[in-house]
Enzyme design. Structure first.
Site, PDB file in Angstrom:
ATOM      1  N   ILE A 478      47.038  34.511  36.750  1.00  0.00           N
ATOM      2  CA  ILE A 478      46.449  35.419  35.760  1.00  0.00           C
ATOM      3  C   ILE A 478      45.394  34.750  34.892  1.00  0.00           C
ATOM      4  O   ILE A 478      44.957  35.324  33.892  1.00  0.00           O
ATOM      5  CB  ILE A 478      47.543  36.061  34.873  1.00  0.00           C
ATOM      6  CG1 ILE A 478      48.397  34.983  34.187  1.00  0.00           C
ATOM      7  CG2 ILE A 478      48.392  37.018  35.675  1.00  0.00           C
ATOM      8  CD1 ILE A 478      49.383  35.541  33.182  1.00  0.00           C
ATOM      9  N   THR A 479      44.978  33.533  35.245  1.00  0.00           N
ATOM     10  CA  THR A 479      43.889  32.905  34.489  1.00  0.00           C
ATOM     11  C   THR A 479      42.560  33.527  34.919  1.00  0.00           C
ATOM     12  O   THR A 479      42.441  34.064  36.027  1.00  0.00           O
ATOM     13  CB  THR A 479      43.828  31.388  34.747  1.00  0.00           C
ATOM     14  OG1 THR A 479      43.482  31.146  36.114  1.00  0.00           O
ATOM     15  CG2 THR A 479      45.158  30.732  34.425  1.00  0.00           C
ATOM     16  N   CYS A 480      41.582  33.442  34.026  1.00  0.00           N
ATOM     17  CA  CYS A 480      40.251  33.960  34.391  1.00  0.00           C
ATOM     18  C   CYS A 480      39.437  32.823  34.994  1.00  0.00           C
ATOM     19  O   CYS A 480      38.372  32.448  34.509  1.00  0.00           O
ATOM     20  CB  CYS A 480      39.557  34.576  33.188  1.00  0.00           C
ATOM     21  SG  CYS A 480      39.281  33.461  31.813  1.00  0.00           S
ATOM     22  N   ASP A 481      39.950  32.254  36.071  1.00  0.00           N
ATOM     23  CA  ASP A 481      39.320  31.123  36.739  1.00  0.00           C
ATOM     24  C   ASP A 481      39.471  31.319  38.240  1.00  0.00           C
ATOM     25  O   ASP A 481      40.576  31.543  38.737  1.00  0.00           O
ATOM     26  CB  ASP A 481      39.991  29.813  36.304  1.00  0.00           C
ATOM     27  CG  ASP A 481      39.188  28.585  36.695  1.00  0.00           C
ATOM     28  OD1 ASP A 481      38.824  28.474  37.873  1.00  0.00           O
ATOM     29  OD2 ASP A 481      38.935  27.748  35.822  1.00  0.00           O
ATOM     30  N   ASN A 525      43.225  28.511  29.461  1.00  0.00           N
ATOM     31  CA  ASN A 525      43.393  29.854  28.889  1.00  0.00           C
ATOM     32  C   ASN A 525      44.553  29.917  27.893  1.00  0.00           C
ATOM     33  O   ASN A 525      45.043  30.993  27.564  1.00  0.00           O
ATOM     34  CB  ASN A 525      43.610  30.907  29.970  1.00  0.00           C
ATOM     35  CG  ASN A 525      42.325  31.264  30.700  1.00  0.00           C
ATOM     36  OD1 ASN A 525      42.362  31.613  31.874  1.00  0.00           O
ATOM     37  ND2 ASN A 525      41.192  31.182  30.035  1.00  0.00           N
TER      38      ASN A 525
END
EC number: 4.1.1.19
Length: 598
Positions: A478-481, A525
C-alpha cells in the site's frame, strides 16, 4: 493441490490440513484461527506472529549438531554459541531466546554500544558475550565494566588501534581486562550474497603481519594471557560448504601457530555465522546438511590440532539467521483484487458492436473444456488488435472497456475449465493474465531484504488450500512506490485463488521473516512495524502473549522529531471541535488501511 513448497522450506514446523496452514506443534492451531483471535481484540492490519518454541527448537538443534559431531570424532574441545543481536534485537523476540538458551549457556554477540548495553543487561552471567565491529574508547570501556559485572566477555579487535585503546583503558581505569580475540582476515573468501564479508579484501580483520604485531603488543604489555580467541567470518547463509572447509584450514593453522608461539590461553576459534536456511519454495538451494556442516568443523580442526600438536580448540558460532528466521510469520490481509472491475456486470455492450467485440462475446458464451486453451489464445490476440484500433481512433472507450472485460472473463473461465497439473502452457502467457493482489502492508517495512537484495521469502495463502489456485499473482503493497511490489516471476510462479473479497477474507503468509527484517524495516510513507504477538503454549494450550501494537501515527511523527504538541495546536486552530476530535482519533490510530477485511 498446491503446497507452495512447504515440504522444502517448512522444516516440519507447519503443515497443511483441511485446506489451512497449521502450526505443527501442541494442539496444532490453524494460522487463520490465530489471526481471528487477534482480530477479535480489534487489532487490524498486518500481523507478525512470533513462535518462541521455534527459536528454542533451533537452539536445541544447533547444540545437538555439534554435540553429535564432538562425540562421533572424540573431540576434546567444547562447543559454545552466541546470538548476533544485529539479526533481531526486538524484546518480543529476544527475551524468549535468552530464556530458551539458558540451559545451554547460549550467549549474545554485540556490534555496537547499544547492543552491548542489551547484552550487559540481559545476558546470563555464565553465558559468553562477544563484541565485534569497530570500537571506540567508550565501547571498549563498556567491555571492561561488563567484565567487572561478572560477564564472560571477549572483545574481538578489528585493528591494532583497538588493541592500543584496550591498553589505554586498562591503564586509566585499573578495571579487570576482558578476554581479547583477534579477528583474522583470511585469504579464502566465502560464498553467497554476503561473500564479500570474507577474503583478503574484506572490511574486517587483521592481516598476517598485524596478527603477529598484535601478539607482540600483548606479550610486551603482559596481556598475553587475555588472548583467548581468534575469529573469522566468511559469509552468511552459505549454500555451499566448500568455502567453510578452506576457511577452517586457514584459521586452524593460524590458531596453531599462535599457540606454538606461546599464546597458552588461546583456546577458542570463533567461526562466525554461515549456516543457511532454505528460503526456496521450488527446489533446495543448500547443498549440505546441517550435520555435515558441524562434522566438517570438528573433523578439520581436530586434524590440524593433531598435526600441529596443540590442544583442540573450543568452537564458537554466531549463526543468527539459522536461529531466528523461521520463528516469525507475517500475515497480510488482501484488500483488493485489481481485476474485480472485469466482471460481467461492468459490460457496456451496444446494439451494434465492432466485429471483434462480437467475436469475443461469442467466445465467452461458447467456451468449453475442449476449446478452452484455444479460445483463451484467441481472446488475447483479439484484445491486442482492439487496443491497436483504439490507438488509431477506430473504437471508443466503451469498446476498449468491453474488450478488456470480455478477455479477462474468457481467461478466468478457461482456467477454471482446464484440468492441468502443471501450468507450463499458461506460464507462456502469464504476463497477460496475472492478477494484482493489494496487500495491507509495506514491503519496505516488513520485507526490506526483498526490496534491497531480492531475497526470496516463502509466501502462501493460509486458507483455501483444498482448492486449486488458478491466478498467476503479483503482489502490491500500500505504499505509493512502484518498488512496493512482488512481481510475478514465470521461473518461480506464485499462483493464488480467485476469491470474492465481498464475501470472504483471504490472507497471505510470508514465512521465515524473523531474521533482519524487523530491524532493517524502514518507515517509508511512515508505515511502522505491524502489530506483533508471541504465540506460546502451556500444557499444549495456545496463549497470545506480549501483544505489541503497531505504532500510532502521532508516535511515528514524534519519532522523526516533529513537535506533536505543535501539530495538535495548529490543527485545533484550523478546524472546529467536532473535526478536531476526529483528527485526534485518527492520529491515535495506526497508519495501515482500514477496510472491511483490513
Amino acid at each position: 493441490m498446491e503446497n507452495y513448497g512447504i515440504d522444502i522450506w517448512g522444516e516440519d514446523n507447519f503443515i497443511i490440513e483441511n485446506g489451512m496452514v497449521k502450526l505443527n506443534h501442541a494442539s496444532k492451531p490453524a494460522l487463520i484461527n490465530i489471526v481471528k483471535d487477534i482480530r477479535a481484540q480489534d487489532y487490524k492490519g498486518p500481523l507478525l506472529l512470533r513462535f518462541p518454541h521455534l527459536t528454542q527448537k533451533q537452539i536445541e538443534k544447533l547444540y545437538n549438531l555439534y554435540d553429535n559431531a564432538i562425540e562421533d570424532y572424540h573431540y576434546n574441545g567444547k562447543f559454545h554459541a552466541v546470538f548476533p543481536l544485529k539479526v533481531n534485537q526486538l524484546p518480543n523476540f529476544l527475551h524468549p531466546l535468552i530464556e530458551a538458551g539458558e540451559k545451554y549457556k547460549y550467549g549474545l554477540e554485540a556490534g555496537s554500544k547499544a547492543e552491548l548495553f542489551i547484552a550487559m543487561t540481559y545476558n546470563k552471567n555464565n553465558a559468553p558475550i562477544t563484541v565485534n565491529g569497530f570500537k571506540d574508547k567508550e565501547m571498549i570501556h563498556l567491555g571492561f565494566i561488563a567484565k567487572k559485572m561478572g560477564h564472560n566477555i571477549t572483545l574481538i579487535i578489528e585493528g591494532l588501534n583497538e588493541l592500543e585503546t584496550i591498553l589505554e583503558v586498562k591503564k586509566e581505569t585499573n578495571l579487570p581486562c576482558p578476554n581479547i580475540g583477534l579477528r583474522v582476515r583470511l585469504f579464502n573468501q566465502g560464498g553467497g550474497v554476503w561473500a564479500k564479508s570474507g577474503g583478503i579484501d574484506s572490511k574486517f580483520g587483521l592481516s598476517s603481519t598485524e596478527i603477529l604485531e598484535a601478539y607482540e603488543m600483548l606479550e610486551k604489555n603482559n596481556l598475553k594471557e587475555q588472548l583467548t580467541m581468534i575469529h573469522f567470518h566468511i559469509g552468511s547463509a552459505m549454500t555451499s560448504i566448500k568455502p567453510l572447509k578452506k576457511a577452517l584450514k586457514e584459521s586452524g593453522h593460524i590458531y596453531a601457530e599462535l599457540k606454538n608461539l606461546g599464546a597458552e590461553n588461546l583456546k577458542a576459534i570463533n567461526i562466525g555465522g554461515g549456516l543457511a536456511i532454505e528460503y526456496s519454495q521450488f527446489k533446495k538451494s543448500i547443498n549440505y546438511s546441517m550435520q555435515e556442516f558441524a562434522n566438517d568443523v570438528i573433523f578439520t580442526l581436530k586434524n590440524i590440532a593433531l598435526q600441529k600438536n596443540v590442544d583442540e580448540p573450543d568452537i564458537y558460532t554466531e549463526s543468527g539467521r539459522f536461529i531466528a528466521a523461521n520463528s516469525t510469520v507475517l500475515i497480510t490481509p488482501v484488500l483488493e483484487l485489481f481485476s474485480a472491475e472485469y466482471e460481467e456486470e461492468h459490460l457496456r455492450l451496444k446494439d451494434n458492436n465492432p466485429p471483434l467485440i462480437e467475436e469475443l462475446n461469442s467466445l465467452f458464451n461458447d467456451i468449453n473444456s475442449k476449446v478452452a486453451l484455444e479460445y483463451m489464445h484467441d481472446s488475447i490476440d483479439h484484445l491486442e488488435s482492439l487496443l491497436k484500433l483504439f490507438d488509431l481512433g477506430y473504437i471508443d472507450l466503451e469498446d476498449r472497456s468491453n474488450a478488456e472485460i470480455l478477455t479477462h472473463m474468457i481467461i478466468k473461465k478457461a482456467i477454471s475449465l482446464l484440468e492441468v497439473d502443471d501450468y507450463d502452457e499458461l506460464k507462456r502467457i502469464d504476463n497477460k493474465i496475472q492478477e494484482k493482489y493489494l496487500l495491507n502492508f509495506s514491503i519496505f517495512q516488513s520485507l526490506p531484504d526483498f526490496w534491497g537484495i531480492d531475497q526470496e521469502f516463502p509466501v502462501m495463502p493460509i486458507t483455501h488450500l483444498n482448492k486449486k489456485p488458478t491466478r498467476s499473482a503479483s503482489l502490491w503493497d500500500i505504499t505509493c512506490d512502484s518498488d512496493g511490489e512482488v512481481p510475478f516471476n514465470p521461473r518461480k510462479p506464485l499462483y493464488l485463488h480467485d476469491v470474492n473479497l465481498d464475501k470472504e477474507e483471504y490472507f497471505l503468509g510470508f514465512f521465515l521473516v524473523g531474521a533482519y527484517q524487523d530491524i532493517l524495516g524502514m518507515k517509508h510513507n511512515l508505515f511502522s512495524h505491524p502489530t506483533e504477538i508471541n504465540i506460546v503454549f502451556e500444557n499444549k494450550k495456545m496463549k497470545l502473549e506480549k501483544i505489541c501494537e503497531s505504532q500510532k501515527i502521532i508516535d511515528i511523527l514524534d519519532d522523526i522529531d516533529y513537535d506533536t504538541n505543535e501539530i495538535m495546536s495548529i490543527l485545533k486552530e484550523k478546524v472546529n471541535e467536532h473535526d478536531f476530535k476526529t483528527l485526534e482519533q485518527y492520529l491515535n490510530d495506526n497508519n495501515y488501511l482500514k477496510t472491511t477485511w483490513s
